[in-house]
Design an enzyme around this catalytic site. Structure first.
Site, PDB file in Angstrom:
ATOM      1  N   SER A  93       0.866  -1.188   0.000  1.00  0.00           N
ATOM      2  CA  SER A  93       0.000   0.000   0.000  1.00  0.00           C
ATOM      3  C   SER A  93       0.895   1.228   0.000  1.00  0.00           C
ATOM      4  CB  SER A  93      -0.846  -0.019   1.275  1.00  0.00           C
ATOM      5  OG  SER A  93      -1.493   1.213   1.471  1.00  0.00           O
ATOM      6  N   TYR A 144      -2.590  -0.734  10.422  1.00  0.00           N
ATOM      7  CA  TYR A 144      -2.577  -1.067   8.987  1.00  0.00           C
ATOM      8  C   TYR A 144      -1.229  -0.704   8.369  1.00  0.00           C
ATOM      9  CZ  TYR A 144      -4.100  -1.048   4.069  1.00  0.00           C
ATOM     10  OH  TYR A 144      -4.226  -1.287   2.719  1.00  0.00           O
TER      11      TYR A 144
END
Ligand SMILES: NC(=O)c1ccc[n+]([C@@H]2O[C@H](COP(=O)([O-])OP(=O)(O)OC[C@H]3O[C@@H](n4cnc5c(N)ncnc54)[C@H](O)[C@@H]3O)[C@@H](O)[C@H]2O)c1
Length: 309
Positions: free
Chosen positions: A184, A197
């Site tokens: 990501s 995350y």
């Protein structure tokens, strides 16, 4: 106290020789990268290859699976969500693709190993493994439960260990394979509400870089390709409540096109959008406070999911 070992006089010509080779290599790789900007590497043929995608019951995983099926790959999809998997199967089969679906919770290592054996028996050796399954809670660290933090780490990074350990040995035996990690932008940049995350995605980035070196140095430069993908925000439902002054929210089909293209061209790192790569450079060369001020100016904010719903 550590001390650097000074080279002896007899070692100096050797070091100068190595330095010269290094300079030639640096120049060559730089020129090669410039050339590749103009003439991209050609796409490899994946017809008949076994491509396994985790988390293919929704979002980018499903879109990626559909694209590989169109390219006549034999697609294996794993997802915890049986209904999602079935929909992906239907969509692939309706356009004549070959797909094998397994309901697997990738956090359960014994189940991963079991399913891996089943795939090898049912379909064959996996040629391309795409670790895509991911979850995001979107809450302040102190508002998260311990279980939520643990699960984010389990799905987003620990699962990569289990799947790679299940499929890499066969790739090494065949001296051919491709490991893909969907990380990501949060695998390079910290983000508000994404402590867990982002930690999981940074871990994926570190895992990918170390694995590359491990394969080079301990497996005789094994012919195993690695690709890591760093998408920004993609409209799949994973992220709610995101605002940005300049950065667009991407469509899942566009993101999947870029992912598949990157894999087919054996790209080492794929940034979506591609100019995200520049932000990485700026981050590491700027003074930290300037970087924070720039990030603030962009006003790219992930909000608390709880507060959005
Ligand atoms: N959407 C974004 O904005 C964005 C941005 C950057 C990176 N990513 C990453 O891209 C990947 C795909 O994200 P997406 O947006 O398509 O998400 P998504 O929520 O649309 O799909 C994720 C899939 O993973 C599956 N999954 C979750 N837990 C699982 C488990 N334990 N076992 C097996 N499957 C499981 C879900 O059922 C779902 O089908 C993720 O790794 C995500 O972190 C997404």
């Amino acid at each position: 106290m550590r001390s650097a070992t000074m080279p002896s006089l007899t070692e100096i010509p050797l070091i100068l020789g190595e330095l010269l080779v290094l300079l030639v290599k640096l120049l060559f790789f730089f020129l090669e990268a410039c050339y590749r900007l103009v003439v991209p590497p050609s796409r490899k043929d994946v017809a008949g290859k076994v491509v396994l995608i985790t988390g293919a019951g929704h979002g980018m995983g499903r879109c990626t699976a559909k694209r590989f099926a169109k390219l006549q790959a034999r697609v294996v999809i794993w997802d915890i969500n049986e209904a999602g998997n079935s929909r992906t199967v239907k969509e692939i089969q309706s356009s004549g693709g070959e797909v094998y679906a397994y309901t697997v919770d990738v956090t359960k290592k014994e189940k991963v190993y079991e399913a891996a054996e089943k795939v090898k028996k049912d379909v064959g050796k996996v040629d391309i493994l795409i670790n895509n399954a991911g979850i995001l809670v979107g809450e302040l660290l102190l508002e998260l439960t311990d279980d939520q933090i643990q699960r984010v780490m389990n799905v987003n990074v620990m699962a990569h260990f289990w799947t790679i350990r299940a499929f890499l040995p066969d790739m090494l035996s065949a001296n051919e394979g491709h490991l893909v990690a969907i990380s990501s932008a949060a695998g390079y940049f910290g983000k508000n509400f994404l402590v867990d995350y982002s930690a999981s995605k940074f871990a994926v980035t570190g895992m990918d870089e170390s694995l590359e070196l491990e394969l080079m140095k301990n497996y005789d430069n094994a012919n195993i390709k690695l690709t890591i993908v760093h998408p920004y925000i993609v409209k799949t439902g994973l992220v709610h409540g995101y605002t940005s002054r300049f950065m667009p929210i991407l469509e899942e089909d566009d993101a999947a096109d870029t992912i598949v293209d990157g894999i087919l061209r054996n790209r080492r790192k794929v940034f979506i959008p591609s100019d995200l790569r520049l932000s990485v450079v700026f981050k590491y060369i700027m003074p930290h406070k300037s970087y924070l001020a720039l990030a603030d100016f962009f006003k790219s904010e992930t909000c608390s999911q709880g507060k959005q719903d």
